[in-house]
Design a protein around this motif. Structure first.
Motif, mmCIF file in Angstrom:
data_model
loop_
_atom_site.group_PDB
_atom_site.id
_atom_site.type_symbol
_atom_site.label_atom_id
_atom_site.label_comp_id
_atom_site.label_asym_id
_atom_site.label_seq_id
_atom_site.Cartn_x
_atom_site.Cartn_y
_atom_site.Cartn_z
ATOM 1 N N LEU A 54 0.851 -1.188 0.000
ATOM 2 C CA LEU A 54 0.000 0.000 0.000
ATOM 3 C C LEU A 54 0.888 1.239 0.000
ATOM 4 N N GLU A 55 0.647 2.140 -0.950
ATOM 5 C CA GLU A 55 1.361 3.416 -0.974
ATOM 6 C C GLU A 55 0.387 4.531 -0.611
ATOM 7 N N ILE A 56 0.819 5.394 0.305
ATOM 8 C CA ILE A 56 0.045 6.577 0.668
ATOM 9 C C ILE A 56 0.546 7.732 -0.188
ATOM 10 N N GLY A 57 -0.254 8.120 -1.173
ATOM 11 C CA GLY A 57 0.142 9.202 -2.070
ATOM 12 C C GLY A 57 1.023 8.721 -3.203
ATOM 13 N N CYS A 58 0.475 7.918 -4.116
ATOM 14 C CA CYS A 58 1.282 7.347 -5.203
ATOM 15 C C CYS A 58 1.457 8.297 -6.376
ATOM 16 N N GLY A 59 0.749 9.447 -6.377
ATOM 17 C CA GLY A 59 0.929 10.418 -7.450
ATOM 18 C C GLY A 59 0.655 9.831 -8.818
ATOM 19 N N THR A 60 1.595 10.051 -9.733
ATOM 20 C CA THR A 60 1.455 9.541 -11.098
ATOM 21 C C THR A 60 2.192 8.217 -11.294
ATOM 22 N N LEU A 61 2.425 7.524 -10.175
ATOM 23 C CA LEU A 61 3.026 6.185 -10.171
ATOM 24 C C LEU A 61 4.512 6.192 -10.510
ATOM 25 N N ARG A 62 5.209 7.214 -10.096
ATOM 26 C CA ARG A 62 6.658 7.249 -10.316
ATOM 27 C C ARG A 62 7.325 6.042 -9.663
ATOM 28 N N VAL A 63 6.897 5.704 -8.457
ATOM 29 C CA VAL A 63 7.395 4.512 -7.767
ATOM 30 C C VAL A 63 6.458 3.331 -7.997
ATOM 31 N N GLY A 64 5.177 3.611 -7.972
ATOM 32 C CA GLY A 64 4.182 2.547 -8.037
ATOM 33 C C GLY A 64 4.265 1.671 -9.274
ATOM 34 N N LEU A 65 4.678 2.234 -10.406
ATOM 35 C CA LEU A 65 4.784 1.433 -11.633
ATOM 36 C C LEU A 65 5.677 0.211 -11.439
ATOM 37 N N HIS A 66 6.749 0.386 -10.711
ATOM 38 C CA HIS A 66 7.701 -0.711 -10.514
ATOM 39 C C HIS A 66 7.125 -1.775 -9.577
ATOM 40 N N PHE A 67 6.386 -1.340 -8.571
ATOM 41 C CA PHE A 67 5.719 -2.313 -7.698
ATOM 42 C C PHE A 67 4.626 -3.059 -8.456
ATOM 43 N N ILE A 68 3.848 -2.340 -9.249
ATOM 44 C CA ILE A 68 2.766 -2.972 -10.015
ATOM 45 C C ILE A 68 3.322 -4.027 -10.954
ATOM 46 N N ASP A 69 4.434 -3.713 -11.589
ATOM 47 C CA ASP A 69 5.067 -4.662 -12.506
ATOM 48 C C ASP A 69 5.606 -5.882 -11.761
ATOM 49 N N TYR A 70 6.120 -5.679 -10.575
ATOM 50 C CA TYR A 70 6.747 -6.762 -9.806
ATOM 51 C C TYR A 70 5.714 -7.673 -9.142
ATOM 52 N N LEU A 71 4.647 -7.088 -8.611
ATOM 53 C CA LEU A 71 3.659 -7.867 -7.853
ATOM 54 C C LEU A 71 2.663 -8.560 -8.781
#
Length: 375
Positions: free
Chosen positions: A218-235
């Motif tokens: 869970l990310e609090i404040g993922c914005g435009t997925l600057r970090v989240g893209l990498h988690f989404i791809d990995y998980l």
């Protein structure tokens, strides 16, 4: 001179099925032995009530036939009774680390990149427009998109319509230009550091929390997925969750980043909200990692504590981790031992301060680690 020999087992059904083609060699009733050669005078089948027939076979032919039949039967019985021994072939043992997807670049990976740059004799060049079909700066690209309603320079109004599976929803959200600013990636400049730094954050958090593709994040404040893209791809699908308040950031995430990176099939759960309310994420599971990158800096301390109180029950006990970047002034501003006491009352334990360097540019970030010690 005549003598009779009774074939052993010729009445057996099993022998008949296997050796019926050779029964004339074993089931006979009488052999006549003249002086110079041996002749079989009569042959009578035990299984078929056919008239008696006289078969003349010379001794060499008889010997060869019997020998061939014996050899055939031997190999047939051997093959039927043979059971292969258990395979003793060496097996390759793989460790859990080998089975998981690599996260950070290794020293060999870095050396390979350096060698490729050297082998090709590459040097950094000034970023000026190159020759091409239609070279444009970002500002020029944006102007073309606005003026021509796309990049194909349609001359007729009707031609400029219905050439995308994701039409622009300007009719409903007139305050949000779409998707022109997204296509020139202006939202990549909404952060205080390069967009590529999102990879650094992902690598540090993923390795520090020891997550696997089956983990929940869970990310609090993922914005435009600057970090989240990498988690989404990995998980694995549906295991990345995010709470975000900014509408333009959410539009960039859904309208541009996920489709552009081929991640729509991962179905991340991204929810619009700003009051640290997490009911829409469901229940019945615990998060392995919860993180907030600089988000708590922009929140009132009271709201941060409310969020932590709601989140602690959703964090996996002992192994789960909460990471907060930059500082924990929401805690230190309490003064003295009040921060530790308040964390303890929530069931949280402070695990320490960490820094990590960037792979692509001269930069490091500070992170504070917490865990849930109560079940």
């Amino acid at each position: 001179m005549r003598f009779g020999v009774k074939a052993m087992g010729c009445n057996s059904k099993n022998f008949y099925l296997i050796f019926s083609s050779f029964r004339f060699l074993f089931c006979y009733r009488m052999i006549k032995l003249p002086r110079r050669d041996l002749r079989i005078l009569s042959f009578h089948s035990h299984y078929h009530m056919a008239p008696s027939k006289t078969v003349v076979i010379t001794v060499p032919t008889l010997i060869l036939s019997v020998s061939g039949a014996v050899i055939f039967i031997f190999f047939l019985m051997s093959s039927l009774s043979y059971s292969p021994p258990p395979c003793s072939c060496p097996t390759v043992q793989t460790s859990p680390q080998q089975q998981q997807k690599q996260i950070s670049a290794t020293a060999e990976d870095i050396q390979w990149v350096k060698s490729q740059i050297e082998v090709n004799g590459l040097h950094m060049q000034d970023n000026v427009l190159r020759k091409g079909i239609n070279p444009r700066t970002r500002a020029q690209q944006l102007q073309d998109l606005i003026q021509y309603k796309g990049i194909s320079h349609y001359e007729e109004e009707e031609e400029a319509k219905n050439h995308t599976s994701l039409p622009c929803p300007n009719e409903l959200l007139t305050s949000l230009p779409c998707p022109n600013e997204l296509l020139v990636e202006e939202h990549h400049s909404n952060y205080g550091e390069p967009w590529a730094g999102g990879r650094d954050v992902f690598e540090f958090l993923a390795e520090s929390s020891k997550i696997t593709p089956e983990s929940r994040v869970l990310e609090i404040g993922c914005g435009t997925l600057r970090v989240g893209l990498h988690f989404i791809d990995y998980l694995i699908p549906e295991h990345f969750h995010c709470l975000e308040r900014d509408e333009l950031s959410l539009m960039a995430a859904f309208r541009y980043e996920l489709p552009a990176h081929g991640l729509l099939q991962k179905r991340p759960l991204i929810v619009k909200g700003e009051d640290m309310v997490f009911e829409r994420f469901g229940s019945g599971f615990d998060y392995d990692l919860i993180y907030a990158s600089a988000v708590f800096l922009h929140m009132p301390d009271k709201l941060v504590w409310v969020g932590l109180e709601r989140l602690v029950g959703r964090l996996k006990p002992l192994d789960g981790r909460i990471f907060v970047s930059h500082n924990v002034k929401f805690c230190s501003r309490l003064g003295g031992d009040e921060c530790s006491k308040r964390l303890k009352s929530l069931g949280l334990e402070y695990m320490g301060k960490h820094t990590h360097d960037s792979l692509l540019f001269n930069h490091y970030e500070i992170w504070f680690e917490f865990r849930r010690f109560k079940v």
